[in-house]
Design a protein around this motif. Structure first.
Motif, short mmCIF file in Angstrom:
data_model
loop_
_atom_site.label_atom_id
_atom_site.label_comp_id
_atom_site.label_asym_id
_atom_site.label_seq_id
_atom_site.Cartn_x
_atom_site.Cartn_y
_atom_site.Cartn_z
N TYR A 1 -9.39 3.07 -6.47
CA TYR A 1 -8.47 2.63 -5.41
C TYR A 1 -9.17 1.53 -4.64
O TYR A 1 -10.09 1.79 -3.86
CB TYR A 1 -8.14 3.83 -4.54
CG TYR A 1 -7.06 3.64 -3.49
CD1 TYR A 1 -6.20 2.56 -3.48
CD2 TYR A 1 -6.90 4.60 -2.48
CE1 TYR A 1 -5.23 2.43 -2.52
CE2 TYR A 1 -5.92 4.48 -1.51
CZ TYR A 1 -5.09 3.40 -1.53
OH TYR A 1 -4.11 3.27 -0.56
N PHE B 1 -0.34 4.21 1.32
CA PHE B 1 -0.78 5.03 2.47
C PHE B 1 -0.84 6.51 2.10
O PHE B 1 -0.49 7.39 2.90
CB PHE B 1 0.15 4.81 3.68
CG PHE B 1 0.20 3.38 4.14
CD1 PHE B 1 -0.94 2.76 4.67
CD2 PHE B 1 1.35 2.63 4.03
CE1 PHE B 1 -0.91 1.43 5.08
CE2 PHE B 1 1.39 1.30 4.44
CZ PHE B 1 0.25 0.70 4.96
N ASN B 2 -1.31 6.79 0.88
CA ASN B 2 -1.39 8.17 0.42
C ASN B 2 -2.79 8.53 -0.04
O ASN B 2 -3.01 9.62 -0.59
CB ASN B 2 -0.41 8.40 -0.74
CG ASN B 2 -0.64 7.43 -1.89
OD1 ASN B 2 -1.57 6.61 -1.87
ND2 ASN B 2 0.19 7.52 -2.92
N ASP B 3 -3.74 7.60 0.14
CA ASP B 3 -5.12 7.79 -0.28
C ASP B 3 -5.23 7.97 -1.79
O ASP B 3 -6.19 8.55 -2.28
CB ASP B 3 -5.77 8.98 0.44
CG ASP B 3 -7.30 8.96 0.33
OD1 ASP B 3 -7.86 7.85 0.23
OD2 ASP B 3 -7.91 10.04 0.35
N ALA B 4 -4.21 7.48 -2.52
CA ALA B 4 -4.22 7.64 -3.97
C ALA B 4 -3.86 6.37 -4.71
O ALA B 4 -4.10 6.29 -5.91
CB ALA B 4 -3.26 8.76 -4.37
N SER C 1 -14.68 2.77 -8.64
CA SER C 1 -13.66 3.03 -7.61
C SER C 1 -12.29 2.75 -8.21
O SER C 1 -12.03 1.65 -8.68
CB SER C 1 -13.89 2.13 -6.39
OG SER C 1 -12.84 2.28 -5.46
N ASP D 1 0.84 -1.20 0.00
CA ASP D 1 0.00 0.00 0.00
C ASP D 1 0.88 1.25 0.00
O ASP D 1 2.01 1.23 0.48
CB ASP D 1 -0.94 0.00 1.21
CG ASP D 1 -2.22 0.79 0.96
OD1 ASP D 1 -2.23 1.62 0.02
OD2 ASP D 1 -3.19 0.57 1.69
#
Length: 394
Positions: free
Chosen positions: A387, A325-328, A385, A323
């Motif tokens: 992501y 962990f950047n919301d992208a 979606s 992952d």
């Protein structure tokens, strides 16, 4: 004619190291890479190599010893996984900025925490911007072959950078597969001797390695390092072509599997590509136009080449075993989308799937569901979606 054998990925890498016979191997045990130095230490004890084997007290010390050996003019190799790679972090940057072509066998494992010894790509992906070339192998054969090519790539005078050879922990490192080895003399002729132009023990041309580098020169040195990474792409292809002529095994920056007439494509790394190819075959038998790209070279990232290969698809799934962990999205996803943006290829719809974290099994049915989502996206032109998480209990 090669030598047919059966062995694990770890043993295959250790055999490659034996055939290369480096000047120094410094290593500290950590699951699942422990077997690599364990096998190699038996070669040292049996007199099969004349390598100086250094059993150090930590992974930080292992990379430090490799830096010292390579800076002195020797050829150095090591192996590690996960937290061991993290403990080397400081030294990874020192090795690359000092232009020391050390070869590291990275047996991919989840980077703690939480504590986990199973496979994902969080360790090497965490080190993706440390200035190391990164090669990823799908199976034991590719782990062996990439190791044989690593020295040639890193030691090229236009490159002079360290190389990380990655394979999936336990999935390939401990699984026994059929493999074809090269004869020792052919390996020695292919890899050649290491004869650096500049090294610490050269009395005729004294140098310093790793001195304080202020704003007066640091920027220029990092720019040279970046150029070396750019240069390495051409060298990787040249070395791979020479290896193909020697073995008949073809390697490029990435492998395209049944993509010629595909509407949708999956981009994936390492051992999961094998499952992906199986799913492609099954769905092709049903008349569905799906394909797969398996990335071999992550650093340098093949920006122009991957954009050209992907620009014609209607929808793409980028699979990240780590992952961001950047919301992208994960690291591979952001690299692929950046490449497409740079090329002005705005046609394909791109979805990201985070999968296999902490060793969570990915099955054929899981990847089939990804292809089904891609085909729906290709038909509707809509991305519900971008992501996504695959196989997690939400």
């Amino acid at each position: 004619m090669g030598i047919r054998e059966r062995m694990s990925g770890n043993e295959a890498v250790a055999i490659a190291m034996k055939q290369i016979n480096p000047d120094v191997v410094a290593a500290f045990p950590i699951t699942p890479s422990t077997e690599v130095p364990q096998y190699f230490s038996t070669f040292v004890a049996d007199g099969a190599v004349d390598t100086e084997f250094v059993a150090v007290e930590s992974e930080h010390s292992a990379m430090s010893a490799c830096i010292g050996a390579q800076a002195a003019g020797g050829r150095a190799m090591t192996a590690t996984s996960a937290n061991g790679l993290a403990l080397m972090w400081e030294c990874l940057y020192i090795a690359s900025c000092s232009r020391l072509p050390i070869v590291l066998a990275c047996v991919n494992r989840t980077l703690s925490g939480p504590l986990n010894i199973q496979n994902d790509h969080s360790d090497s992906m965490g080190a993706r911007d440390s200035g190391w070339i990164q090669l990823y192998g799908e199976n034991n054969q590719e782990a062996y072959d990439n190791t044989l090519m690593a020295n040639r790539i890193g030691e090229h005078p236009d490159v002079m950078l360290p190389v990380m050879v990655c394979q999936d922990g336990f999935i390939t490192s401990h699984a026994v597969e059929n493999i074809e080895l090269l004869e020792d003399d052919k390996v020695k002729a292919f890899v050649g001797e290491y004869n650096p132009e500049n090294y610490l023990l050269n009395r005729e041309n004294p140098i310093a390695v790793g001195p304080l580098d202020h704003f007066t020169h640091c920027f220029e040195h990092k720019r040279q390092q970046a150029q070396a990474m750019m240069n390495s792409k051409k060298v990787i292809l040249e070395v791979s072509e020479e290896f193909y002529k020697l073995t008949g095994r073809k390697y490029e920056l990435f492998e395209q599997y049944k993509t010629e007439d595909a509407d949708v494509c999956m981009v994936i790394l390492s051992s999961s590509a094998g499952t992906g190819k199986y799913v492609v075959d099954q769905m092709r038998a049903e008349g569905k136009k799906v394909g797969l790209i398996k990335l071999r070279v992550f650093r340098p990232f093949p920006v122009d080449e991957i954009a050209a290969a992907l620009s014609g698809f209607k929808a793409i799934a980028v699979m990240d075993k780590c992952d961001g962990f950047n919301d992208a999205g994960g690291p591979l996803f952001t690299e692929v989308t950046s490449a497409l943006y740079k090329a002005g290829a705005f046609g394909p719809k791109v979805l990201n799937y985070i999968y296999g974290i902490g060793g969570r099994d990915v099955k054929a049915g899981d990847l089939e569901s990804v292809f089904s989502a891609l085909l729906d996206t290709a038909n509707t032109g809509k991305v519900t979606s971008a992501y996504n998480y695959l196989g997690v209990r939400e």
